[in-house]
Write an enzyme that holds these catalytic residues in place. Sequence first.
Site, PDB file in Angstrom:
ATOM      1  N   CYS A   1     -34.788  19.246  41.694  1.00 31.02           N
ATOM      2  CA  CYS A   1     -33.816  19.672  40.677  1.00 31.02           C
ATOM      3  C   CYS A   1     -34.537  20.364  39.535  1.00 31.02           C
ATOM      4  O   CYS A   1     -34.406  21.569  39.348  1.00 31.02           O
ATOM      5  CB  CYS A   1     -33.071  18.456  40.150  1.00 31.02           C
ATOM      6  SG  CYS A   1     -32.394  17.460  41.480  1.00 31.02           S
TER       7      CYS A   1
ATOM      8  N   LYS B   1     -25.183  22.926  34.075  1.00 26.07           N
ATOM      9  CA  LYS B   1     -26.068  22.102  34.901  1.00 26.07           C
ATOM     10  C   LYS B   1     -27.507  22.637  34.880  1.00 26.07           C
ATOM     11  O   LYS B   1     -28.475  21.890  34.713  1.00 26.07           O
ATOM     12  CB  LYS B   1     -25.525  22.087  36.332  1.00 26.07           C
ATOM     13  CG  LYS B   1     -26.460  21.556  37.370  1.00 26.07           C
ATOM     14  CD  LYS B   1     -26.731  20.088  37.147  1.00 26.07           C
ATOM     15  CE  LYS B   1     -27.986  19.654  37.858  1.00 26.07           C
ATOM     16  NZ  LYS B   1     -27.799  18.548  38.740  1.00 26.07           N
TER      17      LYS B   1
HETATM   18  N1  SAJ Z   1     -41.200  13.819  34.326  1.00 29.35           N
HETATM   19  C1  SAJ Z   1     -42.331  13.923  33.518  1.00 29.35           C
HETATM   20  N2  SAJ Z   1     -42.231  13.506  32.222  1.00 29.35           N
HETATM   21  C2  SAJ Z   1     -41.093  12.982  31.713  1.00 29.35           C
HETATM   22  C3  SAJ Z   1     -39.930  12.891  32.526  1.00 29.35           C
HETATM   23  C4  SAJ Z   1     -40.029  13.309  33.844  1.00 29.35           C
HETATM   24  O1  SAJ Z   1     -43.396  14.379  33.965  1.00 29.35           O
HETATM   25  O2  SAJ Z   1     -41.096  12.610  30.534  1.00 29.35           O
HETATM   26  C5  SAJ Z   1     -41.268  14.269  35.744  1.00 29.35           C
HETATM   27  C6  SAJ Z   1     -41.017  13.128  36.742  1.00 29.35           C
HETATM   28  O3  SAJ Z   1     -42.183  12.404  36.991  1.00 29.35           O
HETATM   29  C7  SAJ Z   1     -40.537  13.911  37.941  1.00 29.35           C
HETATM   30  C8  SAJ Z   1     -39.790  15.078  37.325  1.00 29.35           C
HETATM   31  O4  SAJ Z   1     -40.210  15.165  35.981  1.00 29.35           O
HETATM   32  O5  SAJ Z   1     -41.630  14.408  38.709  1.00 29.35           O
HETATM   33  C9  SAJ Z   1     -38.271  14.971  37.372  1.00 29.35           C
HETATM   34  O6  SAJ Z   1     -37.858  13.649  37.114  1.00 29.35           O
HETATM   35  P1  SAJ Z   1     -36.601  13.273  36.200  1.00 29.35           P
HETATM   36  O7  SAJ Z   1     -36.476  11.802  36.174  1.00 29.35           O
HETATM   37  O8  SAJ Z   1     -36.717  13.942  34.884  1.00 29.35           O
HETATM   38  O9  SAJ Z   1     -35.373  13.977  36.890  1.00 29.35           O
HETATM   39  P2  SAJ Z   1     -34.771  14.051  38.393  1.00 29.35           P
HETATM   40  O10 SAJ Z   1     -35.286  15.304  39.026  1.00 29.35           O
HETATM   41  O11 SAJ Z   1     -34.926  12.793  39.136  1.00 29.35           O
HETATM   42  O12 SAJ Z   1     -33.214  14.213  38.036  1.00 29.35           O
HETATM   43  C10 SAJ Z   1     -32.787  15.265  37.172  1.00 29.35           C
HETATM   44  C11 SAJ Z   1     -31.874  14.692  36.083  1.00 29.35           C
HETATM   45  N3  SAJ Z   1     -31.620  15.703  35.063  1.00 29.35           N
HETATM   46  C12 SAJ Z   1     -31.801  15.438  33.740  1.00 29.35           C
HETATM   47  O13 SAJ Z   1     -32.206  14.377  33.331  1.00 29.35           O
HETATM   48  C13 SAJ Z   1     -31.452  16.548  32.785  1.00 29.35           C
HETATM   49  C14 SAJ Z   1     -30.562  14.229  36.713  1.00 29.35           C
HETATM   50  O14 SAJ Z   1     -29.652  13.822  35.709  1.00 29.35           O
HETATM   51  C15 SAJ Z   1     -29.939  15.363  37.531  1.00 29.35           C
HETATM   52  O15 SAJ Z   1     -28.728  14.950  38.161  1.00 29.35           O
HETATM   53  C16 SAJ Z   1     -30.928  15.746  38.613  1.00 29.35           C
HETATM   54  O16 SAJ Z   1     -32.113  16.227  37.974  1.00 29.35           O
HETATM   55  C17 SAJ Z   1     -30.313  16.822  39.487  1.00 29.35           C
HETATM   56  O17 SAJ Z   1     -29.845  16.506  40.588  1.00 29.35           O
HETATM   57  O18 SAJ Z   1     -30.246  17.995  39.058  1.00 29.35           O
END
Ligand code: SAJ
Length: 418
Positions: free
Chosen positions: A265, A211
Amino acid sequence: MERTTVAVIGLGYIGLPTAAVLATHGADVIGVDVNDKIVEAVNRGEVPFVEPDLSTSVAGAVKQGRLRAESKTPEADVYIVAVPTPFAEGHAPDLSYIDAATDGLAGQLRGDVLVILESTSPPGTTQHMADRILARRPDLSLDGSLGRPRIHVAHCPERVLPGRIMIELVTNDRIVGGLTRMAAEKAKVVYETFCKGEIMLTDAITAEMAKLVENSYRDVNIAFANELSIISAKLGIDVIELIELANHHPRVNILQPGPGVGGHCIAVDPWFIVSAAPEEARLIRMAREVNDSQPEHVIGRVVAMASRFKEPRIAALGLAFKPDIDDLRESPACLIVERLAQELPGAQIAAVEPNVTSLPRELSRFDNVVLTDFEEGVLAADIVVLLVDHAMFKAADKRRLRLREKVVIDTRGAWRWR
Ligand code: SAJ
């Protein structure tokens, strides 16, 4: 056949959806939370936060008598712990919520009961939890030794994406790591009731790391994109175009730069790896530092532009930590608006967040920040800073918003119109 009673401890973004999905797939579920307001809301069939399709599921399960909430941990056949694991000072993991949940359930355990830790946890936490239970309950064991009844302890990390939780709970593959093989197999049976994805068995510490590694992978990739955005700004290159072009390579898939990484996360979990192996986790630590410094670059750009105006009017678009949700926790956008309010006391800041009805406390304390309607905020602004790529912003009619007359800082590459 008797129905399985499942106690889900922690009715937050993961616990409540899990409780609801178990209840609608044949279990009798008792949700447990220390917050009385959450307990009362769930018992009324209400959901205390926004998540598509969750309300219908909770309301239905409560109405059918399959789901109820309590503030004390009851007796159950299966316990699922889904409480927060924040970090404390110096990014060291804070296991106090897990410890409190463990202490709450230890007294209720009898032989053959299954305890599943779902909270994202540093390596070794499932074992720590079992040790804590057995210290309180020396009459039990993990292996049946000395004729003491066995309890089964496993880790099954949640991997759902906020905004898609009710879909991904059912469709995602799951990793189940047992302290014993039997614990993993028993946990698999619980998840099989609702999970259509593959359920893969391993040991607890590998499941814990899997994870953390998934979220670190994403963090490192975002850090790469964020670093490219800074290099590109220096070299006068459009980073969005650059990444788009590079991603045409069949084996390249760079993520998107932004104002920083938010949520509870991706911005947290990599620190658990750094904390477990500080000397070795060099790249993972560096990625965290790159992403944490990203808001400063945005603030610097806005402050530099603001110096062109006597009393700058700034529209900050988006406060949530990512698009189309109402979750403002650990949001780089909030942090940026807060710092702009401090650094530019003479500026008027229109904070635009269509998913909330009031400003969070850290912003409402400033006289120069006002929660404003999208069009109104943009039309009145000298500087428009897009911080979150909400669908509403992306779809906006740029001519109607007169964006060409304004200084536009688009941190997400949502408006590719130049
Ligand atoms: N972000 C960027 N650029 C990107 C993608 C995301 O700047 O290309 C930023 C987003 O704006 C945000 C942050 O990253 O601020 C996180 O967003 P996210 O959509 O990547 O992820 P979370 O935090 O909503 O959810 C993640 C997910 N993990 C992965 O995709 C590996 C989700 O599957 C997990 O269940 C979750 O963390 C968790 O609970 O750990």
